[in-house]
Design an enzyme around this catalytic site. Structure first.
Site, PDB file in Angstrom:
ATOM      1  N   HIS A  55      -0.457  -0.686  -9.646  1.00  0.00           N
ATOM      2  CA  HIS A  55      -1.348  -1.322  -8.911  1.00  0.00           C
ATOM      3  C   HIS A  55      -1.647  -2.450  -9.440  1.00  0.00           C
ATOM      4  O   HIS A  55      -2.796  -3.073  -9.622  1.00  0.00           O
ATOM      5  CB  HIS A  55      -2.402  -0.606  -8.098  1.00  0.00           C
ATOM      6  CG  HIS A  55      -2.864  -1.263  -6.631  1.00  0.00           C
ATOM      7  ND1 HIS A  55      -2.911  -0.553  -5.623  1.00  0.00           N
ATOM      8  CD2 HIS A  55      -2.922  -2.446  -6.223  1.00  0.00           C
ATOM      9  CE1 HIS A  55      -3.298  -1.120  -4.775  1.00  0.00           C
ATOM     10  NE2 HIS A  55      -3.204  -2.317  -5.106  1.00  0.00           N
ATOM     11  N   GLU A  85      -2.170   7.360  -5.016  1.00  0.00           N
ATOM     12  CA  GLU A  85      -2.608   6.596  -6.529  1.00  0.00           C
ATOM     13  C   GLU A  85      -3.993   6.807  -6.794  1.00  0.00           C
ATOM     14  O   GLU A  85      -4.239   6.630  -8.072  1.00  0.00           O
ATOM     15  CB  GLU A  85      -2.182   5.317  -6.391  1.00  0.00           C
ATOM     16  CG  GLU A  85      -3.055   4.415  -5.550  1.00  0.00           C
ATOM     17  CD  GLU A  85      -2.702   3.072  -5.309  1.00  0.00           C
ATOM     18  OE1 GLU A  85      -1.426   2.821  -5.059  1.00  0.00           O
ATOM     19  OE2 GLU A  85      -3.434   2.075  -5.673  1.00  0.00           O
ATOM     20  N   ASP A 121       4.539  -0.560  -6.612  1.00  0.00           N
ATOM     21  CA  ASP A 121       3.279  -1.108  -7.486  1.00  0.00           C
ATOM     22  C   ASP A 121       2.075  -0.481  -6.887  1.00  0.00           C
ATOM     23  O   ASP A 121       0.873  -0.343  -7.602  1.00  0.00           O
ATOM     24  CB  ASP A 121       2.969  -2.378  -7.314  1.00  0.00           C
ATOM     25  CG  ASP A 121       1.922  -2.955  -8.043  1.00  0.00           C
ATOM     26  OD1 ASP A 121       1.841  -2.682  -9.297  1.00  0.00           O
ATOM     27  OD2 ASP A 121       0.907  -3.576  -7.430  1.00  0.00           O
ATOM     28  N   ARG A 167       0.834  -1.357  -0.020  1.00  0.00           N
ATOM     29  CA  ARG A 167      -0.080   0.230   0.167  1.00  0.00           C
ATOM     30  C   ARG A 167       0.732   1.291  -0.043  1.00  0.00           C
ATOM     31  O   ARG A 167       1.749   1.316   0.889  1.00  0.00           O
ATOM     32  CB  ARG A 167      -0.879   0.016   1.178  1.00  0.00           C
ATOM     33  CG  ARG A 167      -2.196  -0.823   1.217  1.00  0.00           C
ATOM     34  CD  ARG A 167      -3.221  -0.602   0.030  1.00  0.00           C
ATOM     35  NE  ARG A 167      -4.384  -1.271  -0.010  1.00  0.00           N
ATOM     36  CZ  ARG A 167      -4.361  -2.354  -0.854  1.00  0.00           C
ATOM     37  NH1 ARG A 167      -3.361  -2.622  -1.583  1.00  0.00           N
ATOM     38  NH2 ARG A 167      -5.460  -3.012  -0.906  1.00  0.00           N
TER      39      ARG A 167
HETATM   40  P1  NAD Z   1      -1.831 -10.531   5.475  1.00  0.00           P
HETATM   41  O1  NAD Z   1      -2.894  -9.947   6.417  1.00  0.00           O
HETATM   42  O2  NAD Z   1      -2.017 -12.064   5.080  1.00  0.00           O
HETATM   43  O3  NAD Z   1      -0.584 -10.491   6.104  1.00  0.00           O
HETATM   44  C1  NAD Z   1       0.089  -9.247   6.835  1.00  0.00           C
HETATM   45  C2  NAD Z   1       0.966  -9.549   7.728  1.00  0.00           C
HETATM   46  O4  NAD Z   1       1.618  -8.111   8.210  1.00  0.00           O
HETATM   47  C3  NAD Z   1       0.468 -10.057   9.047  1.00  0.00           C
HETATM   48  O5  NAD Z   1       1.178 -11.314   9.449  1.00  0.00           O
HETATM   49  C4  NAD Z   1       0.613  -8.849  10.082  1.00  0.00           C
HETATM   50  O6  NAD Z   1       1.000  -9.557  11.410  1.00  0.00           O
HETATM   51  C5  NAD Z   1       1.917  -8.271   9.710  1.00  0.00           C
HETATM   52  N1  NAD Z   1       2.098  -7.018  10.185  1.00  0.00           N
HETATM   53  C6  NAD Z   1       1.284  -5.889  10.213  1.00  0.00           C
HETATM   54  N2  NAD Z   1       1.976  -4.817  10.627  1.00  0.00           N
HETATM   55  C7  NAD Z   1       3.344  -5.082  10.703  1.00  0.00           C
HETATM   56  C8  NAD Z   1       4.382  -4.364  10.869  1.00  0.00           C
HETATM   57  N3  NAD Z   1       4.543  -3.225  11.300  1.00  0.00           N
HETATM   58  N4  NAD Z   1       5.641  -5.215  10.785  1.00  0.00           N
HETATM   59  C9  NAD Z   1       5.730  -6.421  10.579  1.00  0.00           C
HETATM   60  N5  NAD Z   1       4.728  -7.027   9.890  1.00  0.00           N
HETATM   61  C10 NAD Z   1       3.146  -6.475  10.206  1.00  0.00           C
HETATM   62  O7  NAD Z   1      -1.834  -9.565   3.999  1.00  0.00           O
HETATM   63  P2  NAD Z   1      -1.716 -10.200   2.844  1.00  0.00           P
HETATM   64  O8  NAD Z   1      -2.596 -10.640   2.115  1.00  0.00           O
HETATM   65  O9  NAD Z   1      -0.165 -10.721   2.842  1.00  0.00           O
HETATM   66  O10 NAD Z   1      -1.375  -8.769   2.143  1.00  0.00           O
HETATM   67  C11 NAD Z   1      -0.173  -7.900   2.240  1.00  0.00           C
HETATM   68  C12 NAD Z   1      -0.388  -6.333   1.731  1.00  0.00           C
HETATM   69  O11 NAD Z   1      -0.615  -6.673   0.263  1.00  0.00           O
HETATM   70  C13 NAD Z   1      -1.600  -5.716   2.262  1.00  0.00           C
HETATM   71  O12 NAD Z   1      -0.889  -4.108   2.212  1.00  0.00           O
HETATM   72  C14 NAD Z   1      -2.362  -5.821   0.948  1.00  0.00           C
HETATM   73  O13 NAD Z   1      -3.274  -4.722   0.943  1.00  0.00           O
HETATM   74  C15 NAD Z   1      -1.515  -5.834  -0.028  1.00  0.00           C
HETATM   75  N6  NAD Z   1      -1.889  -6.138  -1.322  1.00  0.00           N
HETATM   76  C16 NAD Z   1      -1.678  -5.307  -2.589  1.00  0.00           C
HETATM   77  C17 NAD Z   1      -1.951  -5.943  -3.701  1.00  0.00           C
HETATM   78  C18 NAD Z   1      -1.538  -5.592  -5.115  1.00  0.00           C
HETATM   79  O14 NAD Z   1      -1.921  -5.683  -5.983  1.00  0.00           O
HETATM   80  N7  NAD Z   1      -0.404  -4.476  -5.169  1.00  0.00           N
HETATM   81  C19 NAD Z   1      -2.908  -7.089  -3.874  1.00  0.00           C
HETATM   82  C20 NAD Z   1      -3.375  -7.682  -2.606  1.00  0.00           C
HETATM   83  C21 NAD Z   1      -2.962  -7.129  -1.560  1.00  0.00           C
HETATM   84  C1  COI Z   2      -6.392  -5.845  -2.852  1.00  0.00           C
HETATM   85  O1  COI Z   2      -6.853  -6.903  -3.246  1.00  0.00           O
HETATM   86  O2  COI Z   2      -6.349  -5.343  -1.907  1.00  0.00           O
HETATM   87  C2  COI Z   2      -5.372  -5.003  -3.870  1.00  0.00           C
HETATM   88  O3  COI Z   2      -4.614  -4.152  -3.544  1.00  0.00           O
HETATM   89  C3  COI Z   2      -5.771  -5.266  -5.198  1.00  0.00           C
HETATM   90  C4  COI Z   2      -6.945  -4.353  -5.829  1.00  0.00           C
HETATM   91  C5  COI Z   2      -6.311  -3.229  -6.490  1.00  0.00           C
HETATM   92  C6  COI Z   2      -7.784  -5.015  -6.779  1.00  0.00           C
END
Ligand code: NAD
Ligand code: COI
Length: 332
Positions: free
Chosen positions: A296, A264, A259, A235
């Site tokens: 993204h 954004e 990303d 994020r």
């Molecule tokens: P998740 O909830 O499975 O894992 C997140 C982990 O982060 C947890 O284990 C939590 O304990 C840990 N955490 C929280 N704060 C922390 C800190 N300060 N230091 C260290 N660890 C910490 O989440 P996920 O599904 O793995 O998603 C991770 C990230 O990816 C999120 O920000 C999500 O929004 C993002 N994401 C991005 C995209 C994209 O397209 N770029 C898509 C999906 C998710």
């Molecule tokens: C999410 O699944 O949280 C993402 O970051 C991807 C979204 C832009 C579709």
């Protein structure tokens, strides 16, 4: 029963149709428009809505849905940081998300971009396009020689760790909630400071919470090794972009993968060709040869999109049927 879906893209339509064909008892309607206070009325008569958008779910938007008698909302994505939870709670919303549609999609993208930064492929591509086929000075760093520091070992972070280990890198991690299996295998360092001190590449896989806002700031960067690579496919709000630019300018940061970007919304997933680009700072980052910007799109694979659509509709039907949802979002 009726489900209405907002902001359905062309690439999602086949999966919406697939779900509808498998659920003939449910009336399914959709629009390509985003959910806003103005468009909420399109869902009139529906029992629940399926949504995805980077645009905020503002109090006004939630109120407009509630005015149509709709409080069952299923997100097609993971992140819930753009929902006004106080308003959602006040209105009695029940919300689901799709937390695990394809961690590989994002982890794989982060891994590919990490490797591209280390091998300076953007510099090479530019040189080659200009007819400069010399090797030097574009020498690469091998992934296996790096210590990769993973912040957040949830669904996505764990897959990224596996991929980087596949390259032969040493992987270390930090997460306040340690995964017992990974702990047994000795991946965790004791603190973020330890990770900053040891890692050549730092990849963020944590949610955007109030506590994590700008966790990568000037102070954090100062604690990192020289020539560090920072990867943010999580994020935008996690990273103080100005601090990263300072680190890139001083040469402290070798490369930056983004990303996601803190400003954004309204810029990514839009066509700016032939128009004035709306964000000078972002344009500057895009133009740098050691910064890889993607809008993204880490999640954007056929595998992920199919799961996002099918799971969100399943979830919404669970809410409508009054069943316990598989993946409820805490509304508080
Ligand atoms: P998740 O909830 O499975 O894992 C997140 C982990 O982060 C947890 O284990 C939590 O304990 C840990 N955490 C929280 N704060 C922390 C800190 N300060 N230091 C260290 N660890 C910490 O989440 P996920 O599904 O793995 O998603 C991770 C990230 O990816 C999120 O920000 C999500 O929004 C993002 N994401 C991005 C995209 C994209 O397209 N770029 C898509 C999906 C998710
Ligand atoms: C999410 O699944 O949280 C993402 O970051 C991807 C979204 C832009 C579709």
């Amino acid at each position: 029963k009726k489900i209405f879906a907002f902001s359905i893209r062309k690439d999602e339509v086949p999966y919406v149709k697939e779900w509808a064909e498998n659920h003939p008892e449910v009336e399914v309607e959709y629009t390509d428009e985003l959910l806003t206070p103005k468009t909420a009325a399109k869902a009139k008569g529906a029992d629940g809505v399926v949504v995805y958008q980077q645009l905020d779910y503002t109090p006004e938007t939630l109120q407009a849905l509630a005015d149509e008698g709709i409080t069952k909302m299923s997100l097609r994505n993971v992140g819930v940081d753009n929902i006004d939870m106080a308003k959602a709670k006040e209105l009695g919303f029940e919300i689901t998300n799709v937390p695990v549609y394809s961690p590989n999609a994002i982890a794989e993208h982060a891994a590919i971009q990490t490797a591209r930064i280390l091998r300076q492929t953007k510099v090479l591509d530019k040189k080659i396009a200009n007819g400069d086929l010399r090797w030097a000075p574009t020498i690469g760093r091998e992934v296996r020689d790096q210590t990769i520091g993973v912040i957040g070992t949830g669904h996505i972070g764990r897959v990224y760790m596996q991929i980087m280990e596949g390259f032969g890198a040493k992987v270390i991690a930090y997460d306040p909630f340690e995964n017992p299996e990974l702990k047994k295998q000795g991946y965790y360092v004791n603190s973020l400071d330890d990770l900053y001190a040891q890692a050549d590449v730092i990849s963020l896989h944590v949610p955007a919470t109030k506590e994590n806002f700008h966790m990568i700031d000037k102070d954090a960067i100062a604690k990192m090794k020289d020539n560090v690579v920072i990867v943010n496919c999580s994020r935008g709000a996690l990273v103080d972009t100005d601090a990263v630019i300072e680190g890139l300018d001083s040469g402290k940061i070798f490369g930056f993968v983004m990303d996601t970007y803190e400003d954004e919304v309204g810029i990514f997933n839009e066509d700016w060709r032939g128009k004035e680009f709306p964000d000078k700072r972002l344009k500057d980052l895009i133009d740098r040869s050691n910064v890889l910007v993607t809008p993204h799109t880490a999640f954007y694979t056929t595998h992920a999109v199919r799961n996002m659509v099918l799971n969100a509709f399943d979830n919404n039907l669970e809410l409508i049927n009054g069943e316990e949802a598989d993946t409820p979002v805490k509304v508080n």
